[in-house]
Design an enzyme around this catalytic site. Sequence first.
Site, PDB file in Angstrom:
ATOM      1  N   HIS A  89      42.707  43.616  44.865  1.00 48.55           N
ATOM      2  CA  HIS A  89      42.221  42.320  45.357  1.00 48.55           C
ATOM      3  C   HIS A  89      41.799  41.402  44.208  1.00 48.55           C
ATOM      4  O   HIS A  89      41.205  40.347  44.441  1.00 48.55           O
ATOM      5  CB  HIS A  89      41.052  42.511  46.323  1.00 48.55           C
ATOM      6  CG  HIS A  89      39.836  43.112  45.700  1.00 48.55           C
ATOM      7  ND1 HIS A  89      39.189  44.203  46.215  1.00 48.55           N
ATOM      8  CD2 HIS A  89      39.144  42.800  44.586  1.00 48.55           C
ATOM      9  CE1 HIS A  89      38.159  44.515  45.458  1.00 48.55           C
ATOM     10  NE2 HIS A  89      38.120  43.678  44.447  1.00 48.55           N
ATOM     11  N   SER A  90      42.081  41.788  42.969  1.00 48.45           N
ATOM     12  CA  SER A  90      41.547  41.075  41.796  1.00 48.45           C
ATOM     13  C   SER A  90      41.880  39.576  41.797  1.00 48.45           C
ATOM     14  O   SER A  90      43.052  39.185  41.795  1.00 48.45           O
ATOM     15  CB  SER A  90      42.098  41.711  40.518  1.00 48.45           C
ATOM     16  OG  SER A  90      41.775  40.900  39.403  1.00 48.45           O
TER      17      SER A  90
END
Length: 334
Positions: free
Chosen positions: A78-79
């Site tokens: 999800h960076s």
Amino acid sequence: MEIIEKINRFPTVRLLWGNTPIVRAANISRETGVELYVKRDDLTGLALGGNKTRKLEFLMGEALASKCDTVITAGAVHSNHALQTAASSKKLGLYPILVLRGKEENIGNLLMDKLLRADVRVYDVKTGGELNDIMLGIAAELEKKGRKPMVIPIGGSNPTGALGYIKAAAEILEQERELGLDFDYVISPSSSGGTQAGLLFGFNVLKPKTRVFNIGVGDPRDELIEAVLKLINDISGILGIKTEINRETIESATIDGYGFGGYGTIVREVIEVIMYAASREGFYLDPVYSGKAFCGMLDLISKGIIPRGSKVLFIHTGGLGGVFQYEKIIGDML
Ligand SMILES: Cc1ncc(COP(=O)(O)O)c(C=O)c1O
């Protein structure tokens, strides 16, 4: 201002549209008794926006100045940092490789990474250390083939990236003058420490009377404090400017208790806070960073640690992709 002159000597690229707006949160101010303003760093203008755009102005400046052709970075699937790095690389004609850990599903930020044709590689590993080793391995392979890669650490949190938040501190001061404001508190989330180090450094040099609080989002406290201390020392080194910041200053600025079981946990309390902010002011916090920090800020206000009547600036560091990354879990909580 000496610090600004020194920062301006570093190579940069312009990735932000301009200064991000500072917006009064009138309804939440009325309900909490503080004068709350939000700096909309979620609206930087690159991909889905967020704090990483500021760091990347310096990191990508360095990549171009050193004639790199490839940029490798890492993070969770999800960076936000990975997405921002990929988007800026594409804009600048560099080849982005994203080294990610987690479950490969074409949703949220991972979907956005793929939509901009980033080279995405997802690994079944647990720690940032393992991701670092993978990045270094990829870089070594590319170098053998004559390519020139630059490895950007997780979160873009090295001293070069942190300069972006010293510049942000200067931008806030400029906006305070324009808007006739004088903030008592500046609040931000903190995870890999670059935003925190830049803000602490910037305010310590430029406006020490403003109290900076950085709210941890579930990373181990000792590691965060160690990382920030190292960054502060390294920034001092590259700028040739000393500050009075020491371990105690960093400890008192680092607020714990709002990680809700650890980095990346998605919890009802935070979803309630996202709904509170959205329903009062019409902006969206995210479940991993800004939502947890906002939750912490509201609690500090309710406990009187941030007294009523204070002028408070919350830095909205972005992260919208996280809402979609975790839409299933969040949806089940509604
Ligand atoms: C939306 C958002 N807010 C805050 C942070 C924390 O910033 P830092 O890593 O500089 O501590 C991040 C980092 O990944 C982020 O993506």
